[in-house]
Design a protein around this motif. Structure first.
Motif, mmCIF file in Angstrom:
data_model
loop_
_atom_site.group_PDB
_atom_site.id
_atom_site.type_symbol
_atom_site.label_atom_id
_atom_site.label_comp_id
_atom_site.label_asym_id
_atom_site.label_seq_id
_atom_site.Cartn_x
_atom_site.Cartn_y
_atom_site.Cartn_z
ATOM 1 N N ALA A 69 0.819 -1.224 0.000
ATOM 2 C CA ALA A 69 0.000 0.000 0.000
ATOM 3 C C ALA A 69 0.842 1.259 0.000
ATOM 4 N N GLN A 70 2.117 1.137 0.405
ATOM 5 C CA GLN A 70 2.950 2.334 0.563
ATOM 6 C C GLN A 70 4.382 2.041 0.100
ATOM 7 N N GLY A 71 5.117 3.121 -0.120
ATOM 8 C CA GLY A 71 6.548 3.005 -0.392
ATOM 9 C C GLY A 71 6.859 2.158 -1.616
ATOM 10 N N MET A 72 7.921 1.375 -1.498
ATOM 11 C CA MET A 72 8.360 0.586 -2.638
ATOM 12 C C MET A 72 7.341 -0.495 -3.005
ATOM 13 N N GLY A 73 6.662 -1.031 -1.985
ATOM 14 C CA GLY A 73 5.627 -2.040 -2.261
ATOM 15 C C GLY A 73 4.530 -1.471 -3.136
ATOM 16 N N THR A 120 -1.046 -5.548 1.221
ATOM 17 C CA THR A 120 -1.288 -5.477 2.669
ATOM 18 C C THR A 120 -0.771 -4.155 3.221
ATOM 19 N N SER A 121 -1.375 -3.758 4.323
ATOM 20 C CA SER A 121 -0.870 -2.651 5.138
ATOM 21 C C SER A 121 -1.387 -2.908 6.545
ATOM 22 N N ARG A 122 -0.666 -2.373 7.547
ATOM 23 C CA ARG A 122 -1.172 -2.514 8.916
ATOM 24 C C ARG A 122 -2.406 -1.661 9.126
ATOM 25 N N LYS A 123 -2.527 -0.616 8.316
ATOM 26 C CA LYS A 123 -3.634 0.331 8.517
ATOM 27 C C LYS A 123 -4.736 0.045 7.510
ATOM 28 N N ASN A 159 7.581 -10.644 -1.063
ATOM 29 C CA ASN A 159 7.777 -10.307 0.349
ATOM 30 C C ASN A 159 8.534 -9.003 0.411
ATOM 31 N N ASN A 160 7.760 -7.916 0.510
ATOM 32 C CA ASN A 160 8.352 -6.573 0.483
ATOM 33 C C ASN A 160 8.341 -5.884 1.842
ATOM 34 N N ALA A 161 7.337 -6.184 2.680
ATOM 35 C CA ALA A 161 7.217 -5.470 3.961
ATOM 36 C C ALA A 161 8.521 -5.602 4.739
ATOM 37 N N SER A 167 20.582 -4.657 13.215
ATOM 38 C CA SER A 167 19.664 -5.795 13.060
ATOM 39 C C SER A 167 19.080 -5.804 11.657
ATOM 40 N N TYR A 168 18.871 -4.629 11.086
ATOM 41 C CA TYR A 168 18.332 -4.538 9.724
ATOM 42 C C TYR A 168 19.310 -5.156 8.721
ATOM 43 N N ALA A 169 20.581 -4.729 8.795
ATOM 44 C CA ALA A 169 21.573 -5.245 7.850
ATOM 45 C C ALA A 169 21.692 -6.767 7.975
ATOM 46 N N TYR A 218 19.229 2.649 -3.032
ATOM 47 C CA TYR A 218 18.501 3.726 -2.345
ATOM 48 C C TYR A 218 17.324 4.225 -3.186
ATOM 49 N N PHE A 219 16.128 4.087 -2.617
ATOM 50 C CA PHE A 219 14.898 4.570 -3.238
ATOM 51 C C PHE A 219 14.263 5.603 -2.303
ATOM 52 N N PRO A 220 13.613 6.620 -2.876
ATOM 53 C CA PRO A 220 13.045 7.673 -2.024
ATOM 54 C C PRO A 220 11.724 7.247 -1.381
ATOM 55 N N THR A 221 11.800 6.606 -0.233
ATOM 56 C CA THR A 221 10.607 6.192 0.517
ATOM 57 C C THR A 221 10.771 6.670 1.960
ATOM 58 N N LYS A 222 9.748 6.341 2.781
ATOM 59 C CA LYS A 222 9.802 6.724 4.194
ATOM 60 C C LYS A 222 11.070 6.168 4.865
HETATM 61 N N1 LIG Z 1 13.782 2.509 0.284
HETATM 62 C C1 LIG Z 1 14.959 1.964 0.071
HETATM 63 O O1 LIG Z 1 15.890 2.629 -0.388
HETATM 64 C C2 LIG Z 1 15.183 0.491 0.335
HETATM 65 C C3 LIG Z 1 16.463 -0.023 0.108
HETATM 66 C C4 LIG Z 1 16.689 -1.370 0.331
HETATM 67 C C5 LIG Z 1 15.671 -2.196 0.729
HETATM 68 N N2 LIG Z 1 14.427 -1.671 0.951
HETATM 69 C C6 LIG Z 1 13.379 -2.589 1.371
HETATM 70 O O2 LIG Z 1 12.202 -2.334 0.626
HETATM 71 C C7 LIG Z 1 11.074 -2.752 1.377
HETATM 72 C C8 LIG Z 1 10.048 -1.635 1.409
HETATM 73 O O3 LIG Z 1 10.583 -0.561 2.144
HETATM 74 P P1 LIG Z 1 10.260 0.974 1.805
HETATM 75 O O4 LIG Z 1 11.494 1.586 1.321
HETATM 76 O O5 LIG Z 1 9.047 1.049 0.983
HETATM 77 O O6 LIG Z 1 10.018 1.534 3.269
HETATM 78 P P2 LIG Z 1 8.693 2.054 3.973
HETATM 79 O O7 LIG Z 1 8.132 3.158 3.174
HETATM 80 O O8 LIG Z 1 9.087 2.290 5.377
HETATM 81 O O9 LIG Z 1 7.724 0.816 3.854
HETATM 82 C C9 LIG Z 1 7.810 -0.294 4.700
HETATM 83 C C10 LIG Z 1 6.695 -1.225 4.315
HETATM 84 O O10 LIG Z 1 6.701 -2.353 5.168
HETATM 85 C C11 LIG Z 1 5.445 -2.463 5.806
HETATM 86 N N3 LIG Z 1 5.648 -2.863 7.200
HETATM 87 C C12 LIG Z 1 6.550 -2.373 8.075
HETATM 88 N N4 LIG Z 1 6.414 -2.967 9.281
HETATM 89 C C13 LIG Z 1 5.390 -3.842 9.166
HETATM 90 C C14 LIG Z 1 4.774 -4.749 10.064
HETATM 91 N N5 LIG Z 1 5.172 -4.872 11.335
HETATM 92 N N6 LIG Z 1 3.742 -5.491 9.611
HETATM 93 C C15 LIG Z 1 3.328 -5.358 8.337
HETATM 94 N N7 LIG Z 1 3.878 -4.521 7.432
HETATM 95 C C16 LIG Z 1 4.906 -3.768 7.838
HETATM 96 C C17 LIG Z 1 4.804 -1.087 5.732
HETATM 97 O O11 LIG Z 1 3.410 -1.231 5.715
HETATM 98 P P3 LIG Z 1 2.374 -0.204 6.412
HETATM 99 O O12 LIG Z 1 3.189 0.917 7.029
HETATM 100 O O13 LIG Z 1 1.486 0.261 5.316
HETATM 101 O O14 LIG Z 1 1.679 -1.031 7.421
HETATM 102 C C18 LIG Z 1 5.342 -0.556 4.417
HETATM 103 O O15 LIG Z 1 4.567 -0.960 3.322
HETATM 104 C C19 LIG Z 1 11.593 -3.134 2.765
HETATM 105 O O16 LIG Z 1 11.766 -4.530 2.854
HETATM 106 C C20 LIG Z 1 12.945 -2.444 2.810
HETATM 107 O O17 LIG Z 1 13.823 -3.056 3.702
HETATM 108 C C21 LIG Z 1 14.170 -0.342 0.771
#
Ligand SMILES: NC(=O)c1ccc[n+]([C@@H]2O[C@H](COP(=O)([O-])OP(=O)(O)OC[C@H]3O[C@@H](n4cnc5c(N)ncnc54)[C@H](OP(=O)(O)O)[C@@H]3O)[C@@H](O)[C@H]2O)c1
Length: 258
Positions: free
Chosen positions: A18-22, A39-42, A91-93, A161-163, A194-198
């Protein structure tokens, strides 16, 4: 050859779609003719995103938290109520935690590992019958786990822990790819830079920091929706059917050129 990259008519589940890269991935797949569950938590965010994506095709909201195995099983059950098979599981979350090494708390481990590693594992396990049903020898079912450059090359982000969780999901993808190849299911990890997300907002909040970040990217820009969607479509189409057990960076050259 015309339909080499076609994914039309497939069924996908994108966690965190629903948000970000997903959301970028979900939108790209919907536009390519895939019926996409997000999916989203909200619940309101989930419904709102699904209804916006329905303007381009088929998208269904399943609100879900993914931080306990029970919640992940519940998501799988709700998906199974709607679909008999799944062609593409993404599996993106993911979640992160950052703190200086000396202060990095023990409580920053379990929740990050739960969402980034155990959740994807449990979802794959629970959806195995549906993945097996979708997969054929010429056109396997596809599991795509979103890893991270931070799980491949140290990024000095104090997100310990993330890495580690991302390195774990890369390796788990290979373990599962090996076990599931005989079932006509491919499992790959996409490794974004690096992608421009939260998630990356804190390292882009000042212009100077963004300039520095972009300056370290050989292709000199952040990732775009097309970059991540293109790779997902490639891996999900006939063109990607012979690829399994790999970690594919989409990082503007950060892992390959530096
Ligand atoms: N942005 C980057 O540059 C980057 C780089 C490398 C890898 N990634 C990976 O890309 C994926 C998406 O990240 P993003 O960049 O889009 O960041 P984001 O905007 O923070 O999004 C995180 C996503 O994960 C979901 N999420 C987080 N905690 C959750 C939980 N406890 N239960 C269910 N859903 C949960 C969020 O869903 P809701 O908030 O809607 O519930 C949201 O859709 C992640 O796996 C991240 O590690 C991102």
């Amino acid at each position: 050859m015309n339909d080499l990259f076609s994914v039309e008519g497939k069924v996908a589940l994108v966690t965190g779609g629903a948000q970000g890269m997903g959301r970028m991935i979900a939108e790209g797949l919907v536009k390519a003719g895939v019926r996409v569950y997000i999916t989203s938590r909200k619940p309101d965010v989930c419904e709102q995103s699904a209804s916006e994506l329905c303007e381009f095709g088929e998208c269904v909201a399943i609100p879900a938290t993914l931080d306990t195995p029970e919640a992940v099983v519940e998501l799988a059950n709700r998906f199974k109520e709607k679909e008999e098979k799944i062609d593409i599981l993404i599996n993106n979350a993911g979640r992160t935690w950052g703190a200086p090494l000396e202060e990095f708390p023990d409580k920053a481990w379990a929740p990050v590992m739960a969402v980034n590693v155990q959740g994807p594992f449990t979802l794959i396990r629970e959806l195995l019958p549906q993945l097996r049903k979708a997969g054929g020898n010429e056109s396997p079912a596809r599991v795509i786990n979103i890893g991270s450059l931070a799980g491949m090359v140290p990024q000095h982000l104090s997100a310990y822990s993330y890495a580690a969780s991302k390195a774990a999901i890369h390796h788990l993808s290979r373990e599962l790819a090996a076990d599931l190849a005989g079932d006509n299911i491919t499992v790959n990890a996409i490794v974004p830079g690096y992608f421009p997300t939260k998630m990356t907002a804190h390292i882009r909040e000042e212009e100077e920091k963004t300039r520095e970040l972009v300056g370290n990217i050989p292709l000199n820009r952040l990732g775009s929706p097309e970059d991540i969607v293109g790779l997902c479509i490639f891996l999900s189409s006939r063109a990607g059917a012979y690829i399994t057990g790999v970690e594919l960076p989409v990082d503007g050259g950060m892992s390959g050129c530096n």
